[in-house]
Design an enzyme around this catalytic site. Structure first.
Site, mmCIF file in Angstrom:
data_model
loop_
_atom_site.group_PDB
_atom_site.id
_atom_site.type_symbol
_atom_site.label_atom_id
_atom_site.label_comp_id
_atom_site.label_asym_id
_atom_site.label_seq_id
_atom_site.Cartn_x
_atom_site.Cartn_y
_atom_site.Cartn_z
ATOM 1 N N ALA A 33 20.194 108.634 -52.940
ATOM 2 C CA ALA A 33 19.032 109.871 -54.554
ATOM 3 C C ALA A 33 17.344 107.847 -54.110
ATOM 4 C CB ALA A 33 19.453 108.796 -55.913
ATOM 5 N N LYS A 115 32.047 116.754 -23.160
ATOM 6 C CA LYS A 115 30.598 118.019 -22.837
ATOM 7 C C LYS A 115 30.235 118.438 -24.066
ATOM 8 C CE LYS A 115 28.644 120.468 -19.533
ATOM 9 N NZ LYS A 115 28.627 121.820 -20.527
ATOM 10 N N LYS A 290 30.839 110.383 -14.975
ATOM 11 C CA LYS A 290 29.625 110.255 -13.584
ATOM 12 C C LYS A 290 30.210 108.750 -13.317
ATOM 13 C CE LYS A 290 27.043 111.524 -17.460
ATOM 14 N NZ LYS A 290 25.746 111.352 -18.416
ATOM 15 N N CYS A 408 25.873 156.693 -4.657
ATOM 16 C CA CYS A 408 24.926 155.525 -5.614
ATOM 17 C C CYS A 408 25.081 155.518 -7.154
ATOM 18 C CB CYS A 408 23.078 155.272 -5.000
ATOM 19 S SG CYS A 408 22.951 154.520 -6.489
ATOM 20 N N CYS A 411 20.051 156.926 -7.863
ATOM 21 C CA CYS A 411 19.828 157.938 -6.554
ATOM 22 C C CYS A 411 20.426 157.903 -5.883
ATOM 23 C CB CYS A 411 19.089 156.670 -6.105
ATOM 24 S SG CYS A 411 20.160 155.291 -4.809
#
EC number: 6.5.1.2
Length: 669
Positions: A33, A115, A290, A408, A411
């Site tokens: 507050a 991570k 690291k 395919c 096509c």
């Protein structure tokens, strides 16, 4: 100083101090507050005296005016991603690669940290004041999210103390704690609004709000994990000690971060965090390891997209059972036909999965999977869904075999499979609508030509309506034509045209990558541009000349030669240039014409103690040498450092001159 200005200074200082104690040190010293009362007083005084506003005021955390769009930010030092390890064997291979390159790594400590599953950001402090924040983006270019980041209470707008560099770039992860995520979704549910699937999506969506007032209402947090730019000062030569420096300046650091002294301790840290994963206040998907010594980090250097001195050790993938309902065959931009499993939706690792790749015909055969099977689905590294096994005892009597198409599915061209390759491909080329769509999507993508507003759905409509068939056709479009597309009003259409015109100013590496040549990624495109310096030289290059390019082997060289040998590809390139696509001319670094290295093809192998591989490569190139990544009969000389391996053996076998590090130093003098 006036009484008002003095009171503003006092309020800002007090609120900064209490903010650090509350959000960073987790040790509040005044009631909420009282903090709120001080903030209200600050807001009222600043509203009454806008001329006394300060860029580091805590009042900025409530958000500012909405933006029209995010500006691009080019990272001074690229924000690279990390390579992954998924088991102890891969972790040990990472360690062995480092020690083979630089034996001194065996005596180095390691900095280990969870991570975080959030969004990577860059914070730039100038004279201690936060002046810019940016997303990682593609690692080279991100978006300016300064207004949004200023609303995150755990990020200091002004650093504490006085011993920090004049320019300091801090990198870290913005995330949403579990409790905040649950509260956010509870409020959304109560209001009948859409809920977020997981904390990472919530964090990413919150950071990319154009209205920072919305971001200010989201429970975001931040942990620093590294530094980028350092000017006008120095930092510790230990990664862990740098963390302590950042913490001293008021930046929050993950409390689980630990310094260890051996690979065994790295594994113990991983197991400890894995066991406590569910009890942590935030989502994680592994640990990051690291090398602690900054000088060793610099000597180890980088590969194309990741540092050699760090790795993400991912947690075991999360698995669930579900049903394989069907298999669809999708066609990619290079004609690769990929079987996609259509699954009974299942919640795995924080997302609902309904599709998974089956990779190729060999993988289907290896799994022995059939339509109707109960399968084990895994999100490898908590990211990529895949089927890992079949529950044979649950196989129904009506299970169907998966038949790979001979034509395919788009096509109807023949499907071909080159001997030695696992991938089957449509032979239709650009007559195949699916290949056209995927090639165009790749062409306009951020890492390629970066055409904003030209998303996948727009590309699909353009191809379906036969408005475009090649990349050059995109630049012939007019705003009036685009308005016939779904959800494309006059303003949006003009924005697309403006973005296309803006994209005409590009770079040679981006243009080469945008062409979608098989196995030519960003790094290879950059190497090609730096080696040949012009598009014309690349178009006319022979197979042998392509092989001379660093990290280009016979396979990639053959793809390059095949691409530029096709008349239709050369025609598309010429049409693109006619549409006004340009880039800055590249020039070779000045070369000493009397250098003994001028024109020589050189290979570096092993690790060097007096300079990094990257520095050696740059110095050799400055003297006119061509530095390649592999030894061949065309190689003139090899410089071998410590722990040189197969390249040295091959050079000896071929009778190529081999020099040690001291000879390299002499050549460079």
């Amino acid at each position: 100083m006036s009484d008002v200005a003095q009171r503003l200074t006092e309020l800002r200082k007090t609120l900064h101090e209490h903010g650090v104690r509350y959000y960073v040190e987790d040790a509040p010293s005044i009631p909420d507050a009282e903090y709120d009362r001080l903030m209200r007083e600050l807001l009222e005084l600043e509203a009454a005296h806008p001329e006394l506003m300060s860029s580091d005021s805590p009042s900025l955390r409530v958000g500012g005016r909405p933006l029209d769009a995010f500006e691009s930010v080019v990272h001074e030092i690229p924000m690279l991603s990390l390579d992954n390890a998924f088991d102890d064997g891969e972790l040990e291979s990472f360690y062995r690669r480092m020690t083979d390159r630089i034996p001194a790594v065996q005596h180095s400590a390691f900095c280990c940290e969870p991570k975080l599953d959030g969004l990577a950001v860059s914070l730039l402090y100038e004279n201690g004041v936060l002046t810019r924040a940016a997303t990682r983006g593609d690692g080279t270019t991100g978006e300016n999210i300064t207004e949004n980041v200023r609303t995150i209470k755990s990020i200091p707008l002004r650093l504490q103390g006085a011993d920090f560099p004049t320019r300091l770039e801090v990198r870290g992860e913005v995330f949403m704690p579990k409790a905040g995520f649950e509260a956010l979704n509870a409020r959304a549910l109560k209001k009948g609004e859409k809920q977020f699937v997981n904390p990472r999506n919530a964090a990413a969506g919150s950071l990319r709000q154009l209205d920072s007032k919305i971001t200010a209402q989201r429970p975001l947090a931040f942990y620093a994990y590294s530094v980028g730019v350092i000017e006008g000062g120095e930092l510790a030569t230990s990664h862990y000690q740098r963390f302590l420096q950042l913490k001293g300046w008021g930046l929050p650091i993950c409390p689980e971060t630990k310094l260890v002294t051996s690979l065994a301790e790295v594994k113990a840290f991983y197991q400890d965090i894995l066991q406590r994963r569910q009890s942590l206040a935030y989502e994680i998907d592994g640990v990051v390891i690291k090398v602690d010594d900054i000088q060793l980090q610099e000597r180890l250097g980088f590969v194309a997209r990741a540092p050699r001195w760090a790795i993400a050790y991912k947690f075991p993938a999360q698995e669930e059972l579900t049903l394989l309902n069907d298999v669809e065959f999708q066609v990619g931009r290079t004609g690769a036909i990929t079987p996609v499993a259509k699954l009974e939706p299942v919640f795995v690792g924080g997302v609902t999965v309904s599709n998974a790749t089956l990779h190729n015909a060999d993988e289907i055969e290896r799994l022995g999977v059939m339509v109707g099977d109960t399968v084990v689905i895994r999100r490898a590294g908590d990211v990529i869904p895949q089927i890992v096994s079949v529950v044979l005892e649950r196989r129904p009597e009506n299970a169907k075999s998966i038949v790979f198409p001979t034509r395919c599915p788009v096509c109807q061209s023949d499907v071909e499979r080159v001997e030695g390759e696992a991938v089957a491909r449509c032979s239709g080329g650009l007559i195949c609508q699916a290949q056209r769509k995927e090639a165009l999507k790749h062409f306009v993508s951020r890492k390629a030509m970066d055409v904003e507003g030209l998303g996948d759905k727009v590309i699909e409509q353009l191809v379906d309506r036969e408005m475009v068939s090649t990349p050059a056709d995109l630049f012939r479009l007019r705003a009036g034509e685009l308005t016939i597309l779904e959800r494309m009003g006059p303003k949006s259409a003009q924005n697309v045209i403006d973005a296309l015109n803006k994209a005409k100013q590009t770079t040679l590496p981006k243009f080469l990558y945008a062409l979608g040549i098989r196995e030519v990624g960003e790094a290879t495109a950059l190497n090609l541009a730096q080696h040949f310096l012009s598009l014309e030289a690349i178009q006319q290059a022979s197979l042998e000349q392509f092989i001379e390019v660093p990290d280009v082997g016979v396979v990639v060289a053959s793809h390059l030669q095949a691409f530029f040998a096709q008349d239709r590809n050369q025609q598309v390139i010429n049409e693109l240039l006619e549409q006004g696509i340009t880039w800055p001319a590249l020039t070779a670094a000045p070369v000493a014409v009397d250098s003994a290295l001028a024109g020589k093809i050189v290979v570096l192998t092993g690790s060097f103690t007096q300079l990094s591989r990257n520095d050696a490569k740059a110095a050799l190139q400055a003297l006119g040498a061509k530095v390649t990544g592999s030894v061949s009969k065309n190689t003139d000389m090899v410089f071998a450092g410590e722990a040189a391996g197969s390249k040295l053996a091959k050079a000896t076998e071929l009778g190529i001159q081999v020099f040690d590090e001291q000879a390299l130093i002499e050549f460079l003098k």
